[in-house]
Enzyme design. Structure first.
Site, PDB file in Angstrom:
ATOM      1  N   GLY A  60      64.760  20.929  54.724  1.00 41.41           N
ATOM      2  CA  GLY A  60      63.563  21.961  54.187  1.00 41.41           C
ATOM      3  C   GLY A  60      62.518  21.125  53.267  1.00 41.41           C
ATOM      4  O   GLY A  60      62.401  19.842  53.239  1.00 41.41           O
ATOM      5  N   HIS A  90      79.650   5.779  22.042  1.00 42.11           N
ATOM      6  CA  HIS A  90      78.709   4.896  21.379  1.00 42.11           C
ATOM      7  C   HIS A  90      78.487   3.700  21.945  1.00 42.11           C
ATOM      8  O   HIS A  90      79.280   3.114  22.457  1.00 42.11           O
ATOM      9  CB  HIS A  90      79.115   5.033  19.948  1.00 42.11           C
ATOM     10  CG  HIS A  90      78.087   4.032  19.256  1.00 42.11           C
ATOM     11  ND1 HIS A  90      76.729   4.817  18.867  1.00 42.11           N
ATOM     12  CD2 HIS A  90      78.011   2.833  18.653  1.00 42.11           C
ATOM     13  CE1 HIS A  90      75.999   3.584  18.294  1.00 42.11           C
ATOM     14  NE2 HIS A  90      76.884   2.748  17.896  1.00 42.11           N
ATOM     15  N   ALA A 106      65.433  24.028  43.829  1.00 42.24           N
ATOM     16  CA  ALA A 106      66.384  23.835  45.057  1.00 42.24           C
ATOM     17  C   ALA A 106      67.728  24.332  44.481  1.00 42.24           C
ATOM     18  O   ALA A 106      68.471  25.059  45.046  1.00 42.24           O
ATOM     19  CB  ALA A 106      66.297  22.377  45.243  1.00 42.24           C
ATOM     20  N   GLY A 126      50.957  25.684  41.896  1.00 42.26           N
ATOM     21  CA  GLY A 126      51.975  26.361  42.216  1.00 42.26           C
ATOM     22  C   GLY A 126      52.276  26.794  43.614  1.00 42.26           C
ATOM     23  O   GLY A 126      51.403  26.496  44.598  1.00 42.26           O
ATOM     24  N   ILE A 151      54.595  19.448  39.910  1.00 38.97           N
ATOM     25  CA  ILE A 151      54.112  18.598  40.791  1.00 38.97           C
ATOM     26  C   ILE A 151      52.916  17.547  40.343  1.00 38.97           C
ATOM     27  O   ILE A 151      52.795  16.340  40.618  1.00 38.97           O
ATOM     28  CB  ILE A 151      53.698  19.253  42.285  1.00 38.97           C
ATOM     29  CG1 ILE A 151      54.807  20.055  42.770  1.00 38.97           C
ATOM     30  CG2 ILE A 151      52.848  18.537  43.191  1.00 38.97           C
ATOM     31  CD1 ILE A 151      54.379  20.903  44.045  1.00 38.97           C
ATOM     32  N   ASP A 178      63.595  30.301  47.157  1.00 35.71           N
ATOM     33  CA  ASP A 178      61.881  30.360  46.688  1.00 35.71           C
ATOM     34  C   ASP A 178      61.663  31.933  47.154  1.00 35.71           C
ATOM     35  O   ASP A 178      60.808  32.440  46.230  1.00 35.71           O
ATOM     36  CB  ASP A 178      61.281  29.380  47.323  1.00 35.71           C
ATOM     37  CG  ASP A 178      61.322  28.104  46.621  1.00 35.71           C
ATOM     38  OD1 ASP A 178      62.275  27.901  45.720  1.00 35.71           O
ATOM     39  OD2 ASP A 178      60.485  27.214  46.880  1.00 35.71           O
ATOM     40  N   GLY A 235      51.272  21.055  36.049  1.00 36.01           N
ATOM     41  CA  GLY A 235      52.829  21.467  36.227  1.00 36.01           C
ATOM     42  C   GLY A 235      53.724  20.327  36.699  1.00 36.01           C
ATOM     43  O   GLY A 235      53.465  19.164  36.579  1.00 36.01           O
ATOM     44  N   ALA A 256      47.789  21.117  42.971  1.00 33.21           N
ATOM     45  CA  ALA A 256      49.150  21.558  42.698  1.00 33.21           C
ATOM     46  C   ALA A 256      49.212  22.624  41.461  1.00 33.21           C
ATOM     47  O   ALA A 256      49.359  22.228  40.530  1.00 33.21           O
ATOM     48  CB  ALA A 256      49.835  20.087  42.191  1.00 33.21           C
TER      49      ALA A 256
HETATM   50  P1  NAD Z   1      53.622  24.747  38.627  1.00 38.02           P
HETATM   51  O1  NAD Z   1      53.782  26.156  38.320  1.00 38.02           O
HETATM   52  O2  NAD Z   1      54.689  23.949  37.976  1.00 38.02           O
HETATM   53  O3  NAD Z   1      52.248  24.318  37.868  1.00 38.02           O
HETATM   54  C1  NAD Z   1      50.899  24.544  38.426  1.00 38.02           C
HETATM   55  C2  NAD Z   1      50.175  24.226  37.011  1.00 38.02           C
HETATM   56  O4  NAD Z   1      48.804  24.585  37.614  1.00 38.02           O
HETATM   57  C3  NAD Z   1      50.419  25.262  35.894  1.00 38.02           C
HETATM   58  O5  NAD Z   1      50.247  24.497  34.747  1.00 38.02           O
HETATM   59  C4  NAD Z   1      49.206  26.303  36.004  1.00 38.02           C
HETATM   60  O6  NAD Z   1      48.686  26.752  34.836  1.00 38.02           O
HETATM   61  C5  NAD Z   1      47.964  25.180  36.553  1.00 38.02           C
HETATM   62  N1  NAD Z   1      47.108  25.907  37.491  1.00 38.02           N
HETATM   63  C6  NAD Z   1      46.834  27.267  38.172  1.00 38.02           C
HETATM   64  N2  NAD Z   1      45.921  27.509  38.591  1.00 38.02           N
HETATM   65  C7  NAD Z   1      44.964  26.349  38.267  1.00 38.02           C
HETATM   66  C8  NAD Z   1      43.642  26.053  38.363  1.00 38.02           C
HETATM   67  N3  NAD Z   1      42.944  26.745  39.262  1.00 38.02           N
HETATM   68  N4  NAD Z   1      43.180  24.979  37.860  1.00 38.02           N
HETATM   69  C9  NAD Z   1      43.900  24.229  37.133  1.00 38.02           C
HETATM   70  N5  NAD Z   1      45.085  24.471  36.912  1.00 38.02           N
HETATM   71  C10 NAD Z   1      45.725  25.659  37.273  1.00 38.02           C
HETATM   72  O7  NAD Z   1      53.314  24.364  40.036  1.00 38.02           O
HETATM   73  P2  NAD Z   1      53.579  23.154  40.905  1.00 38.02           P
HETATM   74  O8  NAD Z   1      53.511  22.111  40.176  1.00 38.02           O
HETATM   75  O9  NAD Z   1      52.620  23.398  42.135  1.00 38.02           O
HETATM   76  O10 NAD Z   1      54.969  23.343  41.566  1.00 38.02           O
HETATM   77  C11 NAD Z   1      55.144  24.218  42.533  1.00 38.02           C
HETATM   78  C12 NAD Z   1      56.690  24.671  42.292  1.00 38.02           C
HETATM   79  O11 NAD Z   1      57.660  23.642  42.832  1.00 38.02           O
HETATM   80  C13 NAD Z   1      57.229  24.589  40.832  1.00 38.02           C
HETATM   81  O12 NAD Z   1      57.281  26.056  40.687  1.00 38.02           O
HETATM   82  C14 NAD Z   1      58.705  24.098  40.794  1.00 38.02           C
HETATM   83  O13 NAD Z   1      59.550  25.159  40.955  1.00 38.02           O
HETATM   84  C15 NAD Z   1      58.593  23.411  42.015  1.00 38.02           C
HETATM   85  N6  NAD Z   1      58.820  21.940  41.634  1.00 38.02           N
HETATM   86  C16 NAD Z   1      59.847  21.454  41.007  1.00 38.02           C
HETATM   87  C17 NAD Z   1      60.236  20.306  40.840  1.00 38.02           C
HETATM   88  C18 NAD Z   1      61.137  19.740  40.034  1.00 38.02           C
HETATM   89  O14 NAD Z   1      62.221  20.542  39.787  1.00 38.02           O
HETATM   90  N7  NAD Z   1      61.293  18.537  39.303  1.00 38.02           N
HETATM   91  C19 NAD Z   1      59.147  19.346  41.119  1.00 38.02           C
HETATM   92  C20 NAD Z   1      57.887  19.790  41.888  1.00 38.02           C
HETATM   93  C21 NAD Z   1      57.978  21.040  42.334  1.00 38.02           C
END
Ligand code: NAD
Length: 470
Positions: free
Chosen positions: A41, A444, A320, A271, A185, A312, A183, A269
């Site tokens: 996936g 430690h 995941a 969401g 990503i 999801d 966020g 990135a």
């Molecule tokens: P996210 O929800 O983590 O972050 C998106 C960010 O974009 C938020 O801070 C939001 O406020 C901002 N945002 C939204 N619209 C905007 C705009 N028009 N302009 C500027 N900022 C804006 O989403 P993501 O980073 O795309 O990741 C998606 C999903 O993938 C996450 O919800 C997460 O669950 C998953 N992911 C997890 C991991 C991990 O576990 N390490 C890593 C990558 C992704």
């Protein structure tokens, strides 16, 4: 004629393959429908795994650079992009190939194609060569995952405007990169490109990075990544991106003003949204909630008695490990076990440098819910191990029920936080008290001592932090 098994799993990501494997292990006959050659996936092919391979390289670059402070100089890194891509692809192939073997070993029928629900029990699969095959099962588990959200005027049709898949493809190292969204990503991939030499600007719509994560932890992360990134613009939005011949012209707007800047590439990135369209849900009784996720109960059952949903598509957090856990629950329920998804602590880990990880109740959530809590913070300035690593930028935080002293939540920002959070998950799930944590001897010198000392601090001073008793 339809081919019949006990269970069909639609989608072979970490949720889908975990469900298929568990169902097979419990003696059910299983069909796994997936577009790719092997299970994995988004997480394995275009998400968690390739990004972590690249973040590993980013970490090496940072550590080599910072070794200068300890008297060791390596000089500027020379980056062979083809070899780096090869390394990342090898990691992906090794893991997805392994999953293919595990699928065969379990005698799961692997159907490579795109499945659509024809009824609650029937799935029509369009195979890679365009032919169709029909499959029938007593139960179907939907595990179709999610896709990146696109923003009008920004996600334009130009190869230089990328989503996470494009960013992971690593076509080049752009001189300048705009990351839209601060966020998971945005910060992880922004860190990769910054380490490789791009000038990275992050634009975040809200007034803080990683909305939803603990502010004390984010402050630790932000302090360091501000030194890695060119600029972090908060409370700012992107109005439009215009493709010029040599650059992408981006118009930005904050509360006071608007401006225009040019970048070589843009990563969007902002969401992800669940993949519920085009999979034939209208031919079932599956319902969606207001946010577009399949409605499920604690056993991952949808409103359709024959259909389960996991990962999801079944709700947040879109992680995941949450999906895999749900997959195992769904398989067990179908096999007739009495079980439910009852996690108290789903860890979240952002694999930046430093890593930021948390589980259970956050301080903000405790305040919103009016919980009577004690908050304990152990600064890594007082950690011997952090000092030997020259990485005192860290914080370990406990959210504790004031009366019972049960650990309700744990947050860590610092190197290795993603590994250390496992102790927090265990503490929350096992209803550990702060005394359980402080009376458990931690080796430690390790960073894990910060969890023990944060527990000590609930009652007064800890060995390495003096504070008058409560
Ligand atoms: P996210 O929800 O983590 O972050 C998106 C960010 O974009 C938020 O801070 C939001 O406020 C901002 N945002 C939204 N619209 C905007 C705009 N028009 N302009 C500027 N900022 C804006 O989403 P993501 O980073 O795309 O990741 C998606 C999903 O993938 C996450 O919800 C997460 O669950 C998953 N992911 C997890 C991991 C991990 O576990 N390490 C890593 C990558 C992704």
């Amino acid at each position: 004629m339809s081919e019949q098994t006990d269970v069909i799993v639609l989608g072979g990501g970490p949720a889908g393959y975990a469900a298929a494997f568990k169902a097979a292990d419990l003696g059910l006959t299983v069909t796994l429908v997936e577009k790719a050659e092997n299970p994995g996936g988004v997480c394995l092919y275009r998400g968690c795994i390739p990004s972590k391979a690249l973040l590993h390289v980013a970490k090496l670059i940072h550590e080599a650079r910072e070794a200068e402070a300890c008297g060791v100089s390596f000089g500027e890194p020379s980056i062979d992009l083809d070899k780096l891509r090869q390394f990342k692809d090898q990691v992906v192939n090794k893991l997805t190939g392994g999953l293919g073997q595990l699928t065969k070993a379990r005698a799961i029928t692997y159907v490579r194609g795109t499945g659509v629900m024809r009824s609650s029990n029937d799935v029509l699969v369009t195979l890679a060569d365009g032919t169709e095959s029909e499959h029938r099962a007593a139960h179907v588990i939907l595990a179709t995952g999610s896709a990146p959200v696109r923003i009008p005027n920004v996600s334009i049709d130009d190869g230089r405007v990328m989503d996470s898949t494009g960013a992971l493809a690593l076509a080049d190292i752009p001189k300048s990169l705009l990351v839209v969204g601060g966020g998971y990503i945005g910060l992880e991939m922004g860190s990769v490109y910054a380490a490789l030499g791009s000038k990275v600007t992050v634009v975040e719509m809200t007034d803080g990075l990683l909305p939803g994560a603990d502010r004390d932890l984010v402050a630790v992360l932000e302090k360091r990544i501000r030194t890695q990134f060119h600029e972090i613009l908060l409370s700012t939005k992107v109005n439009s991106v215009k493709a010029l011949k040599t650059k992408l012209k981006v118009s930005l707007e904050d509360a006071r003003s608007s401006s225009t800047q040019s970048f070589d590439r843009v990563l969007v990135a902002v969401g992800r949204r669940p993949n519920t369209a085009g999979i034939g849900l209208e031919n079932t009784k599956v319902t969606l909630n207001k946010r577009g996720f399949a409605e499920v109960n604690g056993q991952q059952r949808t409103q359709d008695a024959a259909v389960f949903a996991i990962g999801d598509i079944a709700g947040e957090p879109m992680l995941a490990h949450k999906g895999s856990h749900e997959g195992i629950v769904a398989a067990e329920v179908i096999a007739g076990h009495t079980t439910a998804f009852e996690a108290n602590a789903i860890p979240g880990v952002v694999f930046t440098d430093p890593e930021l990880a948390w589980c259970g109740v956050t301080e903000d959530e405790a305040n919103r819910r009016g919980l009577n809590t004690v908050i304990s913070r152990f600064p890594w300035a007082a950690s011997g191990r952090a000092t030997t690593l020259d990485r005192n930028d860290g914080l370990t935080k406990l959210i504790v029920d004031a009366k019972s002293e049960r650990v309700l939540g744990v947050g860590i920002c610092g190197v290795g936080a993603g590994e250390m959070i496992a102790e927090g998950v265990l503490a929350v799930e096992m209803a550990a008290t702060v005394s359980d944590l402080k009376l458990s001897i931690h080796a430690h010198p390790t960073l894990s001592e910060t969890v023990m000392e944060a527990a000590e601090l609930v009652h007064g001073p800890s060995t390495h932090v003096f504070r008058p008793a409560r």
